[in-house]
Design a protein around this motif. Structure first.
Motif, PDB file in Angstrom:
ATOM      1  N   LEU A  56      -7.481 -44.985  54.085  1.00 15.74           N
ATOM      2  CA  LEU A  56      -8.492 -43.952  53.879  1.00 15.74           C
ATOM      3  C   LEU A  56      -8.360 -43.266  52.522  1.00 15.74           C
ATOM      4  O   LEU A  56      -9.327 -43.172  51.769  1.00 15.74           O
ATOM      5  N   GLY A  57      -7.178 -42.808  52.189  1.00 20.13           N
ATOM      6  CA  GLY A  57      -6.968 -42.118  50.914  1.00 20.13           C
ATOM      7  C   GLY A  57      -7.226 -43.006  49.704  1.00 20.13           C
ATOM      8  O   GLY A  57      -8.019 -42.641  48.826  1.00 20.13           O
ATOM      9  N   PRO A  58      -6.582 -44.169  49.619  1.00 15.44           N
ATOM     10  CA  PRO A  58      -6.822 -45.031  48.466  1.00 15.44           C
ATOM     11  C   PRO A  58      -8.287 -45.459  48.307  1.00 15.44           C
ATOM     12  O   PRO A  58      -8.810 -45.497  47.197  1.00 15.44           O
ATOM     13  N   LEU A  59      -8.944 -45.768  49.425  1.00 18.41           N
ATOM     14  CA  LEU A  59     -10.355 -46.155  49.325  1.00 18.41           C
ATOM     15  C   LEU A  59     -11.226 -44.985  48.905  1.00 18.41           C
ATOM     16  O   LEU A  59     -12.169 -45.160  48.118  1.00 18.41           O
ATOM     17  N   ALA A  60     -10.947 -43.814  49.421  1.00 12.44           N
ATOM     18  CA  ALA A  60     -11.732 -42.637  49.046  1.00 12.44           C
ATOM     19  C   ALA A  60     -11.616 -42.373  47.549  1.00 12.44           C
ATOM     20  O   ALA A  60     -12.611 -42.046  46.889  1.00 12.44           O
ATOM     21  N   TRP A  61     -10.421 -42.518  46.996  1.00 13.40           N
ATOM     22  CA  TRP A  61     -10.227 -42.307  45.562  1.00 13.40           C
ATOM     23  C   TRP A  61     -10.942 -43.369  44.743  1.00 13.40           C
ATOM     24  O   TRP A  61     -11.414 -43.095  43.634  1.00 13.40           O
ATOM     25  N   ARG A  62     -11.017 -44.575  45.237  1.00 13.02           N
ATOM     26  CA  ARG A  62     -11.627 -45.662  44.461  1.00 13.02           C
ATOM     27  C   ARG A  62     -13.148 -45.743  44.651  1.00 13.02           C
ATOM     28  O   ARG A  62     -13.879 -46.022  43.701  1.00 13.02           O
ATOM     29  N   LEU A  63     -13.617 -45.508  45.860  1.00 12.38           N
ATOM     30  CA  LEU A  63     -15.047 -45.609  46.124  1.00 12.38           C
ATOM     31  C   LEU A  63     -15.780 -44.270  46.018  1.00 12.38           C
ATOM     32  O   LEU A  63     -16.991 -44.246  45.826  1.00 12.38           O
ATOM     33  N   GLY A  64     -15.037 -43.188  46.131  1.00 15.37           N
ATOM     34  CA  GLY A  64     -15.647 -41.862  46.053  1.00 15.37           C
ATOM     35  C   GLY A  64     -16.408 -41.606  44.764  1.00 15.37           C
ATOM     36  O   GLY A  64     -17.560 -41.146  44.804  1.00 15.37           O
ATOM     37  N   PRO A  65     -15.815 -41.890  43.592  1.00 13.57           N
ATOM     38  CA  PRO A  65     -16.555 -41.654  42.346  1.00 13.57           C
ATOM     39  C   PRO A  65     -17.845 -42.474  42.245  1.00 13.57           C
ATOM     40  O   PRO A  65     -18.869 -41.963  41.771  1.00 13.57           O
ATOM     41  N   ALA A  66     -17.818 -43.708  42.691  1.00 14.43           N
ATOM     42  CA  ALA A  66     -19.037 -44.537  42.660  1.00 14.43           C
ATOM     43  C   ALA A  66     -20.102 -43.953  43.587  1.00 14.43           C
ATOM     44  O   ALA A  66     -21.285 -43.912  43.238  1.00 14.43           O
ATOM     45  N   PHE A  67     -19.678 -43.483  44.757  1.00 13.79           N
ATOM     46  CA  PHE A  67     -20.623 -42.854  45.679  1.00 13.79           C
ATOM     47  C   PHE A  67     -21.210 -41.588  45.072  1.00 13.79           C
ATOM     48  O   PHE A  67     -22.423 -41.362  45.142  1.00 13.79           O
ATOM     49  N   LEU A  68     -20.370 -40.774  44.456  1.00  7.33           N
ATOM     50  CA  LEU A  68     -20.856 -39.535  43.846  1.00  7.33           C
ATOM     51  C   LEU A  68     -21.834 -39.815  42.707  1.00  7.33           C
ATOM     52  O   LEU A  68     -22.840 -39.113  42.552  1.00  7.33           O
ATOM     53  N   MET A  69     -21.547 -40.835  41.915  1.00  5.17           N
ATOM     54  CA  MET A  69     -22.476 -41.208  40.837  1.00  5.17           C
ATOM     55  C   MET A  69     -23.815 -41.677  41.417  1.00  5.17           C
ATOM     56  O   MET A  69     -24.879 -41.281  40.945  1.00  5.17           O
ATOM     57  N   GLY A  70     -23.754 -42.505  42.440  1.00  9.03           N
ATOM     58  CA  GLY A  70     -24.987 -42.990  43.068  1.00  9.03           C
ATOM     59  C   GLY A  70     -25.765 -41.872  43.738  1.00  9.03           C
ATOM     60  O   GLY A  70     -26.986 -41.788  43.617  1.00  9.03           O
ATOM     61  N   ALA A  71     -25.051 -41.001  44.446  1.00  5.79           N
ATOM     62  CA  ALA A  71     -25.706 -39.869  45.102  1.00  5.79           C
ATOM     63  C   ALA A  71     -26.317 -38.940  44.055  1.00  5.79           C
ATOM     64  O   ALA A  71     -27.413 -38.397  44.260  1.00  5.79           O
ATOM     65  N   GLY A  72     -25.624 -38.779  42.938  1.00  4.03           N
ATOM     66  CA  GLY A  72     -26.162 -37.962  41.849  1.00  4.03           C
ATOM     67  C   GLY A  72     -27.433 -38.568  41.277  1.00  4.03           C
ATOM     68  O   GLY A  72     -28.394 -37.857  40.972  1.00  4.03           O
ATOM     69  N   LEU A  73     -27.454 -39.887  41.138  1.00  2.00           N
ATOM     70  CA  LEU A  73     -28.648 -40.576  40.649  1.00  2.00           C
ATOM     71  C   LEU A  73     -29.819 -40.373  41.605  1.00  2.00           C
ATOM     72  O   LEU A  73     -30.934 -40.045  41.182  1.00  2.00           O
ATOM     73  N   VAL A  74     -29.574 -40.545  42.883  1.00  4.92           N
ATOM     74  CA  VAL A  74     -30.633 -40.353  43.878  1.00  4.92           C
ATOM     75  C   VAL A  74     -31.112 -38.906  43.868  1.00  4.92           C
ATOM     76  O   VAL A  74     -32.323 -38.634  43.902  1.00  4.92           O
ATOM     77  N   ALA A  75     -30.190 -37.946  43.782  1.00  7.04           N
ATOM     78  CA  ALA A  75     -30.572 -36.529  43.733  1.00  7.04           C
ATOM     79  C   ALA A  75     -31.415 -36.246  42.493  1.00  7.04           C
ATOM     80  O   ALA A  75     -32.413 -35.518  42.562  1.00  7.04           O
ATOM     81  N   TYR A  76     -31.025 -36.821  41.363  1.00  8.87           N
ATOM     82  CA  TYR A  76     -31.792 -36.633  40.124  1.00  8.87           C
ATOM     83  C   TYR A  76     -33.203 -37.194  40.268  1.00  8.87           C
ATOM     84  O   TYR A  76     -34.172 -36.563  39.861  1.00  8.87           O
ATOM     85  N   ILE A  77     -33.314 -38.385  40.849  1.00 13.70           N
ATOM     86  CA  ILE A  77     -34.627 -39.003  41.045  1.00 13.70           C
ATOM     87  C   ILE A  77     -35.485 -38.134  41.961  1.00 13.70           C
ATOM     88  O   ILE A  77     -36.671 -37.918  41.695  1.00 13.70           O
ATOM     89  N   LEU A  78     -34.890 -37.624  43.034  1.00  9.73           N
ATOM     90  CA  LEU A  78     -35.640 -36.759  43.942  1.00  9.73           C
ATOM     91  C   LEU A  78     -36.059 -35.464  43.267  1.00  9.73           C
ATOM     92  O   LEU A  78     -37.143 -34.938  43.507  1.00  9.73           O
ATOM     93  N   TRP A  79     -35.190 -34.947  42.409  1.00  8.49           N
ATOM     94  CA  TRP A  79     -35.475 -33.686  41.725  1.00  8.49           C
ATOM     95  C   TRP A  79     -36.561 -33.862  40.672  1.00  8.49           C
ATOM     96  O   TRP A  79     -37.487 -33.070  40.586  1.00  8.49           O
ATOM     97  N   LYS A  80     -36.447 -34.907  39.851  1.00  7.42           N
ATOM     98  CA  LYS A  80     -37.382 -35.135  38.764  1.00  7.42           C
ATOM     99  C   LYS A  80     -38.653 -35.863  39.216  1.00  7.42           C
ATOM    100  O   LYS A  80     -39.672 -35.782  38.563  1.00  7.42           O
ATOM    101  N   GLY A  81     -38.547 -36.602  40.295  1.00 10.23           N
ATOM    102  CA  GLY A  81     -39.671 -37.417  40.746  1.00 10.23           C
ATOM    103  C   GLY A  81     -39.630 -38.764  40.056  1.00 10.23           C
ATOM    104  O   GLY A  81     -39.169 -38.884  38.920  1.00 10.23           O
ATOM    105  N   PRO A  82     -40.098 -39.803  40.732  1.00 13.99           N
ATOM    106  CA  PRO A  82     -40.075 -41.131  40.123  1.00 13.99           C
ATOM    107  C   PRO A  82     -40.994 -41.195  38.921  1.00 13.99           C
ATOM    108  O   PRO A  82     -42.188 -40.989  39.024  1.00 13.99           O
ATOM    109  N   ALA A  83     -40.410 -41.465  37.751  1.00 12.98           N
ATOM    110  CA  ALA A  83     -41.186 -41.519  36.516  1.00 12.98           C
ATOM    111  C   ALA A  83     -41.393 -42.950  36.048  1.00 12.98           C
ATOM    112  O   ALA A  83     -42.138 -43.187  35.120  1.00 12.98           O
ATOM    113  N   ILE A  84     -40.691 -43.909  36.661  1.00 18.76           N
ATOM    114  CA  ILE A  84     -40.781 -45.292  36.237  1.00 18.76           C
ATOM    115  C   ILE A  84     -41.872 -45.991  37.045  1.00 18.76           C
ATOM    116  O   ILE A  84     -41.885 -45.933  38.260  1.00 18.76           O
TER     117      ILE A  84
END
Length: 85
Positions: A56-84
């Protein structure tokens, strides 16, 4: 996102078929596929941690940043609206 927690592949397949029927929604559906696929990362972490708690700990450290980046991207898209288009 709930569908992504259960099966990102099923969501991706459903959304791709739906985008063929309704091309005007293709961009929004593509963003939905991205969001569903991002849910794979916590799903892997949770299931692996349940089966082997020492992972659990090692995977959270390795996959957590990728999840946060992806979640941040989705949040940004939802906030700004799809422009593409």
């Amino acid at each position: 996102l709930l569908g992504g927690m259960i099966s990102s592949t099923a969501v991706s397949l459903h959304f791709s078929r739906r985008s063929q029927r309704t091309p005007e929604h293709a961009v929004a559906l593509a963003y939905g596929v991205i969001a569903a696929c991002i849910m794979l990362l916590p799903r892997i972490t949770i299931v692996s941690g349940a089966l082997q708690p020492a992972l659990l700990g090692p995977l959270a450290w390795r996959l957590g940043p990728a999840f946060l980046m992806g979640a941040g991207l989705v949040a940004y898209i939802l906030w700004k609206g799809p422009a593409i288009n």
